[in-house]
Design an enzyme around this catalytic site. Structure first.
Site, PDB file in Angstrom:
ATOM      1  CG  ASP A  93      -5.987  -3.175  -4.523  1.00  0.00           C
ATOM      2  OD1 ASP A  93      -6.528  -2.093  -4.193  1.00  0.00           O
ATOM      3  OD2 ASP A  93      -4.932  -3.585  -4.006  1.00  0.00           O
ATOM      4  CB  SER A 112      -0.968  -0.053   1.188  1.00  0.00           C
ATOM      5  OG  SER A 112      -2.013   0.871   1.034  1.00  0.00           O
ATOM      6  CG  HIS A 144      -5.709  -2.064  -0.639  1.00  0.00           C
ATOM      7  ND1 HIS A 144      -4.727  -1.976  -1.607  1.00  0.00           N
ATOM      8  CD2 HIS A 144      -5.233  -1.364   0.427  1.00  0.00           C
ATOM      9  CE1 HIS A 144      -3.721  -1.243  -1.160  1.00  0.00           C
ATOM     10  NE2 HIS A 144      -3.994  -0.876   0.079  1.00  0.00           N
TER      11      HIS A 144
END
Length: 228
Positions: free
Chosen positions: A193, A138, A206
Site C-alpha cells: 500500500d 485513508s 489500499h
C-alpha cells in the site's frame, strides 16, 4: 507530473468501494450497522450513555459519515460484542471526504479535523465514563491523527484505542499518532500500500483491509476496552 499522475489515480479509483464488505446477513440488531450514516453520539441522551463509543472517519469518496467499508466493518464487529451498549458516530460535515484535501499538508482540511475534535469533546462531556475508541481509513486516518493528537489530556485518557487503515501519514509520523500513546494506536498498512510509504499513489492493496477491519482491528479494540 507526479501530482497529475497521483490526481488521475485518485479520480480513477474514487468511485470504487474502498473495501469490499464481508458481513453476515443482518439480524434485527445488526440492520443499523449497514447504514452509512451513524449519529448515535450526536442524537443520544446523556441519561442513557453506553459503555462504549466508536468514532470513525471514512475514506475519500465514501458516502454518509461512516462509509460502507472499514467503518461499517469495525462498527458491526463491535456491536456484535457490545450489543446495545455502544454508540457509533461518523465524522460528517464539514468533512466531505473530497479528494483534493489529501494533498494538503495535514492530509485533510482543518474543518474536518475540527469536526472530529468536536465529536471527541462531545463524547467526553456527554458520556465521560464511556470508553471511547476511534478509527479512520485513508484520508480518514489524517482526520483522526490530527484530531487525537490535538485533544487535551483528559479527552485522550478517555480514548482507549485508535485503529488506522491505509494510514496516509504513516511514514511521516513513523507509524504512530503524534503526542498520543503508541500502546493505544494500531496501524494497519499492507506491504504494497503505497500511501503508507510517503506517496499518494493508490495501488490495489489500499483497498484490501476487509479482514483487518472486520476481525483484527475490532478484536484489538475489544481487548483495549476490556483492559481499561
Amino acid at each position: 507530473m507526479q501530482f497529475i499522475t497521483v490526481a488521475l489515480t485518485l479520480i480513477a479509483l474514487a468511485s470504487a468501494s474502498p473495501i469490499a464488505t464481508n458481513v453476515e446477513k443482518p439480524s434485527e440488531l445488526e440492520a443499523r450497522q449497514l447504514n452509512s450514516v451513524r449519529n448515535d453520539l450526536i442524537s443520544g441522551n446523556a441519561a442513557a450513555c453506553p459503555s462504549v463509543i466508536l468514532i470513525f472517519a471514512r475514506a475519500s469518496g465514501e458516502v454518509g459519515n461512516m462509509g460502507l467499508s472499514a467503518g461499517t466493518n469495525v462498527a458491526s464487529a463491535l456491536e456484535r460484542e457490545f450489543r446495545n451498549d455502544i454508540w457509533v458516530q461518523g465524522v460528517g460535515d464539514p468533512y466531505d471526504a473530497a479528494l483534493s484535501p489529501n494533498f494538503l499538508p495535514a492530509g485533510t482540511t482543518q474543518g474536518a479535523i475540527d469536526e472530529a475534535k468536536r465529536m471527541f469533546t462531545l463524547a467526553n462531556t456527554k458520556c465521560p465514563n464511556a470508553a471511547v475508541v476511534a478509527g479512520g481509513y485513508s484520508q480518514g486516518t489524517a482526520v483522526m491523527f490530527n484530531a487525537v493528537s490535538e485533544m487535551p489530556a483528559a479527552v485522550q485518557d478517555q480514548i482507549k484505542g485508535v485503529v488506522l487503515f491505509g494510514y496516509t501519514k504513516n511514514l511521516q509520523n513513523r507509524g504512530r499518532i503524534p503526542d498520543f500513546p503508541t500502546e493505544k494506536t494500531e496501524v494497519y498498512c499492507n506491504a504494497s500500500d503505497a500511501v503508507c510509504f510517503g506517496t499518494l499513489f493508490l495501488l490495489p492493496a489500499h483497498f484490501l483491509y476487509t479482514t483487518e477491519s472486520s476481525i483484527a482491528a475490532p478484536n484489538w479494540l475489544i481487548r483495549q476496552i476490556r483492559a481499561a
